[in-house]
Motif scaffolding. Structure first.
Motif, PDB file in Angstrom:
ATOM      1  N   ASN A 196       0.828  -1.206   0.000  1.00 45.86           N
ATOM      2  CA  ASN A 196       0.000   0.000   0.000  1.00 45.86           C
ATOM      3  C   ASN A 196       0.856   1.246   0.000  1.00 45.86           C
ATOM      4  O   ASN A 196       0.546   2.236  -0.657  1.00 45.86           O
ATOM      5  CB  ASN A 196      -0.929  -0.001   1.223  1.00 45.86           C
TER       6      ASN A 196
ATOM      7  N   TYR B 263      -2.070   8.238  -6.888  1.00 48.17           N
ATOM      8  CA  TYR B 263      -2.841   7.072  -6.455  1.00 48.17           C
ATOM      9  C   TYR B 263      -3.205   6.277  -7.712  1.00 48.17           C
ATOM     10  O   TYR B 263      -4.189   6.584  -8.389  1.00 48.17           O
ATOM     11  CB  TYR B 263      -4.114   7.511  -5.730  1.00 48.17           C
TER      12      TYR B 263
ATOM     13  N   ARG C  82      -9.078   7.357  -3.609  1.00 46.84           N
ATOM     14  CA  ARG C  82      -9.303   5.920  -3.381  1.00 46.84           C
ATOM     15  C   ARG C  82     -10.640   5.470  -3.967  1.00 46.84           C
ATOM     16  O   ARG C  82     -10.757   4.347  -4.473  1.00 46.84           O
ATOM     17  CB  ARG C  82      -9.227   5.618  -1.887  1.00 46.84           C
TER      18      ARG C  82
ATOM     19  N   ASN D 275     -10.071   5.118  -7.621  1.00 42.62           N
ATOM     20  CA  ASN D 275      -9.264   3.932  -7.903  1.00 42.62           C
ATOM     21  C   ASN D 275     -10.129   2.691  -8.062  1.00 42.62           C
ATOM     22  O   ASN D 275      -9.850   1.824  -8.888  1.00 42.62           O
ATOM     23  CB  ASN D 275      -8.248   3.693  -6.782  1.00 42.62           C
TER      24      ASN D 275
END
Length: 291
Positions: A15, A63, A97, A100
């Protein structure tokens, strides 16, 4: 138990390596060469959020989408915070996120801000606003710099699209509140290098001087805001939508009855909670979620 901790360490490592930090400018940002105050973070004002302040060296945090889902689209995210601090989580990382999971990569931009002399940027901003003349002077200096950072960020992403694994023709910009100023500026005035392919304006602050002529090749536009915005910015969003309609360009707007200002990715049991799902619908309609 030993095996569990080994797996946990590996997952944390994966991560951590997924996110990469890039300096936006090769050296000091133009006009900020003499800025030497250290960047800070404040976690006391908002639950589940971090405020970045005293940004002097703009950065991009990458990201990347899961390679199995990645569709080549990337969004440059500009958090808000009255040009005094940045809501790094609720208007930055949390949005990245979510994108994503749709196969969309994201970059969170830390752009230049007004100098905070204390470690309490919110309190300092509130005091600053009581001196309207001085506040206007400070913002007149910083806003063009922040806009320049956003334009350079789009250029940077397009230049490095191959390395990032994204398409140079699927680069969008999203801005919240003050960050919406940056996104809107990019929607009106751009070059071939820094033109966004799509724009998302979320309860944006749009100064009158940004109300330029809509370009002939203006990008598709998504707008979201709440009618009970305590800063009374909704008319700015409505005017922006109207300009796109009159110019004959693609635009979608969602004005929720409740949500206030700064709802971001917070879940407040208000109508505005669903804005991010509507954004996903819009991205799908625009063909931006297709590989």
């Amino acid at each position: 138990m030993k095996y569990f901790f080994i797996v946990l360490i590996l997952l944390v490592g994966i991560n951590a390596s997924a996110q990469k930090l890039f300096n936006l400018w090769p050296g000091a940002a133009p006009g900020a060469e003499s800025w030497s105050w250290p960047e800070g973070q404040d976690t006391r004002e908002w639950v589940n959020d971090t405020l970045a302040y005293n940004v002097t060296r703009p950065t991009l945090t990458f990201y990347p989408a899961d390679p199995a889902l990645a569709n080549g689209t990337i969004v440059l995210i500009c958090p808000g915070g009255s040009f005094s601090y940045l809501h790094i989580n609720t208007e930055g990382a949390d949005v990245a996120r979510w994108l994503n999971k749709k196969g969309v990569s994201a970059m969170v931009l830390k752009y230049r801000l007004v100098h905070s002399f204390t470690n309490q940027p919110v309190k300092e901003k509130n005091l600053r606003m009581k001196d309207s003349v001085n506040a206007r002077r400070l913002y007149a200096e910083i806003v063009p710099m922040a806009i320049a950072d956003a334009k350079e960020a789009v250029t940077w992403i397009r230049k490095h699209a191959g390395e990032l694994g994204v398409a140079p023709t699927k680069i969008g910009i999203m801005g919240f509140s003050a960050g919406g100023t940056l996104a809107t500026a990019n929607a009106f005035n751009y070059t071939k290098e820094n033109r966004p392919d799509f724009v998302m304006s979320i309860y944006a602050y749009i100064p009158p001087e940004l109300a330029m002529t809509v370009p002939n090749d203006a990008p598709p536009l998504f707008i979201a805001a709440a009618s009970d915005d305590e800063l009374h910015l909704v008319p700015m969003s409505l005017d922006l939508y109207k300009k796109w309609l009159i110019a004959g360009h693609s635009a979608e707007i969602h004005v929720y009855s409740k949500g206030g200002h700064g709802f971001g990715m917070n879940k407040n049991n208000q109508p505005s909670d669903s804005w991010i799902e509507r954004l996903g619908d819009w991205l799908q309609v625009q063909g931006l979620l297709n590989k």
